[in-house]
Motif scaffolding. Structure first.
Motif, mmCIF file in Angstrom:
data_model
loop_
_atom_site.group_PDB
_atom_site.id
_atom_site.type_symbol
_atom_site.label_atom_id
_atom_site.label_comp_id
_atom_site.label_asym_id
_atom_site.label_seq_id
_atom_site.Cartn_x
_atom_site.Cartn_y
_atom_site.Cartn_z
ATOM 1 N N SER A 90 0.717 -1.229 0.040
ATOM 2 C CA SER A 90 0.130 -0.083 0.015
ATOM 3 C C SER A 90 0.807 1.193 0.141
ATOM 4 C CB SER A 90 -0.828 0.221 1.417
ATOM 5 O OG SER A 90 -0.054 0.081 2.314
ATOM 6 N N LEU A 91 0.485 2.251 -0.633
ATOM 7 C CA LEU A 91 1.135 3.643 -0.821
ATOM 8 C C LEU A 91 0.295 4.562 -0.334
ATOM 9 C CD1 LEU A 91 2.630 3.252 -4.422
ATOM 10 C CD2 LEU A 91 3.636 2.755 -2.320
ATOM 11 N N THR A 92 0.827 5.712 0.234
ATOM 12 C CA THR A 92 0.124 6.864 0.606
ATOM 13 C C THR A 92 -0.407 7.768 -0.321
ATOM 14 O OG1 THR A 92 2.176 8.000 0.894
ATOM 15 C CG2 THR A 92 1.421 6.973 2.780
ATOM 16 N N LEU A 93 -1.142 8.620 -0.238
ATOM 17 C CA LEU A 93 -1.742 9.509 -1.300
ATOM 18 C C LEU A 93 -0.971 10.340 -1.928
ATOM 19 C CD1 LEU A 93 -5.313 10.235 0.139
ATOM 20 C CD2 LEU A 93 -4.855 8.524 -1.436
ATOM 21 N N ASN A 94 0.068 10.768 -1.205
ATOM 22 C CA ASN A 94 1.133 11.736 -1.806
ATOM 23 C C ASN A 94 2.140 10.891 -2.462
ATOM 24 O OD1 ASN A 94 1.533 10.671 1.139
ATOM 25 N ND2 ASN A 94 3.472 11.825 0.889
ATOM 26 N N GLN A 95 2.504 9.822 -1.868
ATOM 27 C CA GLN A 95 3.118 8.941 -2.989
ATOM 28 C C GLN A 95 2.644 8.675 -4.050
ATOM 29 O OE1 GLN A 95 4.024 5.764 -0.350
ATOM 30 N NE2 GLN A 95 5.484 6.633 1.096
ATOM 31 N N VAL A 96 1.347 8.242 -4.198
ATOM 32 C CA VAL A 96 0.857 8.164 -5.662
ATOM 33 C C VAL A 96 1.028 9.358 -6.472
ATOM 34 C CG1 VAL A 96 -1.394 7.619 -6.647
ATOM 35 C CG2 VAL A 96 -0.603 6.286 -4.579
ATOM 36 N N ILE A 97 0.538 10.573 -5.940
ATOM 37 C CA ILE A 97 0.661 11.502 -6.731
ATOM 38 C C ILE A 97 2.141 12.116 -7.338
ATOM 39 C CG2 ILE A 97 0.724 13.596 -5.112
ATOM 40 C CD1 ILE A 97 -1.215 15.031 -6.852
ATOM 41 N N CYS A 98 3.083 11.830 -6.602
ATOM 42 C CA CYS A 98 4.406 11.912 -6.967
ATOM 43 C C CYS A 98 4.792 11.131 -7.677
ATOM 44 C CB CYS A 98 5.376 11.613 -5.631
ATOM 45 S SG CYS A 98 5.264 13.085 -4.394
ATOM 46 N N ILE A 99 4.442 9.754 -7.876
ATOM 47 C CA ILE A 99 4.535 8.708 -9.153
ATOM 48 C C ILE A 99 3.895 9.177 -10.172
ATOM 49 C CG2 ILE A 99 4.167 6.508 -9.781
ATOM 50 C CD1 ILE A 99 4.444 5.612 -6.906
ATOM 51 N N LEU A 100 2.813 9.781 -10.175
ATOM 52 C CA LEU A 100 1.985 10.412 -11.536
ATOM 53 C C LEU A 100 2.768 11.528 -11.964
ATOM 54 C CD1 LEU A 100 -1.788 9.691 -10.484
ATOM 55 C CD2 LEU A 100 -0.096 8.078 -11.909
ATOM 56 N N ASP A 148 5.765 12.170 -11.843
ATOM 57 C CA ASP A 148 7.152 12.175 -12.597
ATOM 58 C C ASP A 148 7.024 11.122 -13.702
ATOM 59 O OD1 ASP A 148 8.419 13.561 -10.569
ATOM 60 O OD2 ASP A 148 9.358 11.527 -9.558
ATOM 61 N N ILE A 149 6.077 10.301 -13.696
ATOM 62 C CA ILE A 149 5.772 9.520 -15.013
ATOM 63 C C ILE A 149 5.005 10.353 -16.134
ATOM 64 C CG2 ILE A 149 3.497 8.894 -14.308
ATOM 65 C CD1 ILE A 149 6.031 6.738 -16.305
ATOM 66 N N ARG A 150 4.531 11.452 -15.837
ATOM 67 C CA ARG A 150 3.926 12.379 -16.837
ATOM 68 C C ARG A 150 5.312 13.345 -17.277
ATOM 69 N NH1 ARG A 150 0.346 17.679 -16.106
ATOM 70 N NH2 ARG A 150 1.918 17.957 -14.382
ATOM 71 N N ALA A 151 6.034 13.527 -16.392
ATOM 72 C CA ALA A 151 7.210 14.550 -16.774
ATOM 73 C C ALA A 151 8.184 13.555 -17.658
ATOM 74 C CB ALA A 151 7.822 15.047 -15.539
ATOM 75 N N ALA A 175 10.017 6.967 -11.804
ATOM 76 C CA ALA A 175 8.554 7.578 -11.031
ATOM 77 C C ALA A 175 8.504 6.822 -9.704
ATOM 78 C CB ALA A 175 7.479 7.339 -12.024
ATOM 79 N N LEU A 176 8.855 5.409 -9.871
ATOM 80 C CA LEU A 176 8.621 4.403 -8.825
ATOM 81 C C LEU A 176 9.994 4.587 -7.785
ATOM 82 C CD1 LEU A 176 7.589 1.152 -10.616
ATOM 83 C CD2 LEU A 176 6.258 2.847 -9.363
ATOM 84 N N GLN A 177 10.733 5.556 -8.120
ATOM 85 C CA GLN A 177 11.789 5.913 -6.856
ATOM 86 C C GLN A 177 10.961 6.347 -5.617
ATOM 87 O OE1 GLN A 177 14.554 8.562 -8.253
ATOM 88 N NE2 GLN A 177 15.576 6.896 -9.433
ATOM 89 N N HIS A 178 9.743 6.933 -5.753
ATOM 90 C CA HIS A 178 8.890 7.718 -4.521
ATOM 91 C C HIS A 178 8.448 6.346 -3.786
ATOM 92 C CE1 HIS A 178 9.051 11.485 -5.886
ATOM 93 N NE2 HIS A 178 8.956 11.041 -7.130
ATOM 94 N N VAL A 179 8.703 4.976 -4.134
ATOM 95 C CA VAL A 179 8.041 4.058 -3.283
ATOM 96 C C VAL A 179 9.287 3.863 -2.251
ATOM 97 C CG1 VAL A 179 7.694 1.438 -3.159
ATOM 98 C CG2 VAL A 179 6.917 2.783 -5.074
#
Length: 420
Positions: free
Chosen positions: A358-368, A370-373, A380-384
């Motif tokens: 499970s991931l927190t909400l802020n980790q999910v938006i950080c992944i999104l 970075d994958i968009r940029a 992007a998955l470095q935020h896990v």
């Protein structure tokens, strides 16, 4: 009857004198509480009716003196609105009396009990069924109280340090500048940085991609989980606006009466201001965006998010499911006929044994973000969190044998037998 026995079990661990004092104080509280005078109600400064603790004849400080005979602690109960807690229910009133005694006995036993318990916290305590839940919740409140005390102490120390530095400058007149003691450096205030970040969000509201936070899971969370969810949405908003190209954030199904939004307002008091750069509404996302562009991100579906779609409206469910592991987001997306996807965590990461995915909400938006940029899932998955995955040098040895033929494996096995 079990509410009577649970706090009294603690008393058997105490000396006989302390136990008798606890029983005597409890009987005194019971007799006084049975003679309730509901007419002794005074109006609070906000206009609500608050019934004073003295109207019930309860003196918790005197009760703690009877229990320990050496207690100098402050009264742990504030002016509690008993009517709002018990609704004139005699069963709840008796349960609340026993709860007062239980808290004081736990404090005299040396456990982690806060000095001041608020009205909302009493309501939460009286709704808990087991003693272990109440003890854990009181220990949690004790930690928060100590953090606030340490924070206040640290502020006082910093103030004293600033005063001492100011006195040093007054003694050394050659270090001060003229014209109001100005310096040659440009000073950036916190409000300046705040305005800069908010300006980026205003530009994102005009030109950037939309992302939705679904706040309709409040009924499936406990009060502690709702508080944690509100804090995660706060971090989510902060990480989004700190990015170079932030999303246009929407908070849908956000009722002001929900616990999540109430805690969110505590963290962000200006949330409902007209100039605050966030879209918060009680409407559903189906009323705001085309259904064919919506993609619901849920970890329980089978479809993985291989490539980021810059035209899609991604939805993140605002839920902290520490106890409830039901696929609620999957069921909701199927019920509404929406497209679903999950982050490709298993494809790019090797999870450690026993770690939660499970991931927190802020980790999910950080992944999104970075994958968009960048378009790279490795970045992007470095935020896990690193504690949840296995490092590349610690992976199991059978993974290094993938790609070898059976003959090569048999040959290496025979060489090992010869060396032995």
């Amino acid at each position: 009857m079990r509410y009577l026995l649970k706090p009294l079990k603690l008393c058997f661990r105490l000396p006989l004198k302390t136990y008798l004092g606890s029983i005597a104080s409890f009987n005194a509280c019971t007799n006084n509480m049975e003679k309730l005078d509901h007419k002794r109600i005074v109006a609070s400064p906000t206009g609500s009716l608050v019934q004073k603790r003295e109207s019930h004849g309860i003196d918790v400080q005197q009760m703690s003196q009877n229990v320990g005979d050496n207690s100098t602690e402050q009264d742990s109960t504030e002016d509690v609105d008993f009517i709002s807690i018990t609704n004139n229910d005699p069963v709840l009133e008796r349960k609340l009396k026993i709860l007062f005694l239980e808290v004081e006995v736990l404090r005299q036993s040396g456990l982690r009990i806060p000095q001041n318990v608020k009205l909302c916290q009493w309501k939460e305590l009286i709704s808990m069924e087991t003693r272990s839940q109440r003890r854990k919740y009181l220990a949690y409140l004790f930690g928060i109280e100590k953090k606030q005390e340490n924070r206040k102490k640290k502020k006082d120390e910093q103030k004293q340090m600033r005063d001492s530095v100011g006195n040093t400058f007054l003694e050394n007149t050659h270090l001060t500048y003229a014209l109001g003691h100005n310096t040659i450096f440009l000073r950036f205030y916190d409000t300046t940085i705040n305005h800069f970040y908010n300006n980026k969000l205003i530009q994102a509201m005009q030109f950037s991609q939309k992302i939705v936070v679904d706040c309709s899971y409040d009924s499936h969370m406990t009060s502690h989980e709702a508080q944690n969810c509100g804090k995660q949405i706060t971090f989510m908003f902060s990480d989004n606006r700190a990015h170079d190209n932030p999303f246009d954030l929407y908070l849908c199904n956000a009722s002001r009466e929900s616990n999540t939004i109430k805690h969110l307002v505590k963290f962000i008091p200006t949330l409902y201001d007209c100039d605050f750069p966030v879209n918060i509404t009680e409407k559903s996302y189906l009323d705001l965006f085309p259904k064919e562009n919506i993609v619901y991100l849920t970890p329980h579906c089978r479809e993985e998010l291989r490539e980021f779609d810059h035209d899609a409206v991604y939805i993140i469910g605002a839920m902290v499911d520490k106890k409830n592991n039901e696929p609620l987001s999957l069921a909701k997306a199927k019920r509404e006929g929406l497209k679903m996807a999950k982050l490709p965590l298993d494809r790019y990461l090797t999870w450690g044994s026993g770690g939660s995915k499970s991931l927190t909400l802020n980790q999910v938006i950080c992944i999104l973000l970075d994958i968009r940029a960048s378009g790279s899932w490795d970045k992007a998955l470095q935020h896990v969190p690193r504690r949840k995955i296995v490092a590349s040098d610690k992976q199991e040895t059978p993974l290094t044998k993938i790609g070898k033929s059976d003959q090569e494996l048999h040959y290496s096995f025979r060489n090992k037998q010869k060396h032995r």
